[in-house]
Write an enzyme that holds these catalytic residues in place. Structure first.
Site, short mmCIF file in Angstrom:
data_model
loop_
_atom_site.label_atom_id
_atom_site.label_comp_id
_atom_site.label_asym_id
_atom_site.label_seq_id
_atom_site.Cartn_x
_atom_site.Cartn_y
_atom_site.Cartn_z
N HIS A 11 -31.54 -12.34 -36.76
CA HIS A 11 -31.91 -12.44 -35.36
C HIS A 11 -33.43 -12.29 -35.17
CE1 HIS A 11 -32.67 -8.11 -35.22
NE2 HIS A 11 -31.55 -7.97 -35.91
N SER A 14 -36.05 -7.64 -32.03
CA SER A 14 -35.31 -6.97 -30.97
C SER A 14 -36.08 -5.74 -30.49
CB SER A 14 -33.93 -6.54 -31.47
OG SER A 14 -34.06 -5.48 -32.41
N ARG A 69 -28.48 -9.06 -29.69
CA ARG A 69 -29.69 -9.65 -30.27
C ARG A 69 -29.36 -10.85 -31.16
NH1 ARG A 69 -28.29 -4.88 -32.55
NH2 ARG A 69 -28.48 -4.47 -34.78
N GLU A 96 -24.26 -5.55 -37.92
CA GLU A 96 -25.14 -4.77 -38.76
C GLU A 96 -24.42 -3.53 -39.30
OE1 GLU A 96 -27.22 -4.58 -40.90
OE2 GLU A 96 -29.18 -4.77 -39.92
#
Length: 232
Positions: A11, A14, A69, A96
């Site tokens: 991603h 963030s 995200r 994650e």
């Protein structure tokens, strides 16, 4: 039998990334992309479209972690290449690493010298209280790759890769398995925001690392292999 391919995208930057040196983020479902992170995702999508000719027909399927995200990154990239949002499938196996009771904790207070020593002695099975180990993350991600992503890539008549939007530790854990590396290397591997890592799997020859941490400025290191690679 050809090589089945999966492209893993981390991603964009963030809100949690901006403070990760202080706090342990982990899963943090709701943290959003920063303005820079949104720009990174838009730039990646436009680069794919304008420089590599990527479009809505370039992938056999598209998956994303359900964390905000990752999904924001997926939506922004896909918007640039003309992919409808309803093609993006959410997959919890792509989340994650879960740091359990340590989520949002102060990093220096929790990762004491004693804890760092324990982690160094057994990096594969070390985990925060109530959280996941590297082995746990690798197991769920590989389960998704072998049971879902790779079969879809192999079944695609046009040999298109599967596109996945996920997180840094997920990609690092995948690389450890692909390379059969020492688990300690996972903590020394750099995976940048919106970088691409491509792995392949051949039924007879196993895993192949095709590229890792490929970022937009490296124009000569294209994110796609025009033709299926013959295994050695």
């Amino acid at each position: 039998m050809r090589l089945a391919r999966v492209i893993l995208i981390r991603h964009g930057e963030s809100e949690a990334n901006t403070r990760e040196n202080i706090y342990i983020a982990g899963r943090d479902f709701h943290t959003k992309l920063t303005l820079k992170g949104r720009e990174q995702a838009l730039e990646l999508g436009s680069f794919w479209r304008d420089s590599l000719g990527v479009n809505s027909d370039s992938f056999s399927s598209i998956y994303s972690s359900p964390a905000t995200r990752a999904l924001e990154t997926a939506n922004l990239v896909c918007e640039q290449i003309g992919v409808e949002k309803n093609r993006i499938r959410l997959e919890e196996a792509l989340l994650e690493i879960d740091h359990g009771e340590w989520e949002e904790g102060v990093r220096d207070e929790l990762y004491t010298e004693e804890v760092k020593k324990i982690q160094k002695e057994n990096p594969y099975d070390f985990k925060a209280p109530g959280g996941e180990s590297q082995r746990n993350v690798e197991g769920r991600v590989l389960d998704f790759l072998m049971k879902t992503a790779m079969p879809e890539a192999l079944a695609d008549p046009h040999a298109r890769p599967v596109l996945v939007f996920t997180h840094g530790f997920v990609i690092k854990s995948t690389l450890r398995h692909v390379l059969d590396a020492d688990p300690a290397t996972t903590y020394k591997t750099l995976i940048s925001n919106v970088s691409a890592t491509e792995v392949g799997y051949h039924v007879d020859h196993g895993w192949h690392l095709l590229r890792t941490n490929s970022t937009i400025p490296i124009h000569q290191n294209k994110l796609f292999t025009p033709k299926p690679i013959k295994p050695p």
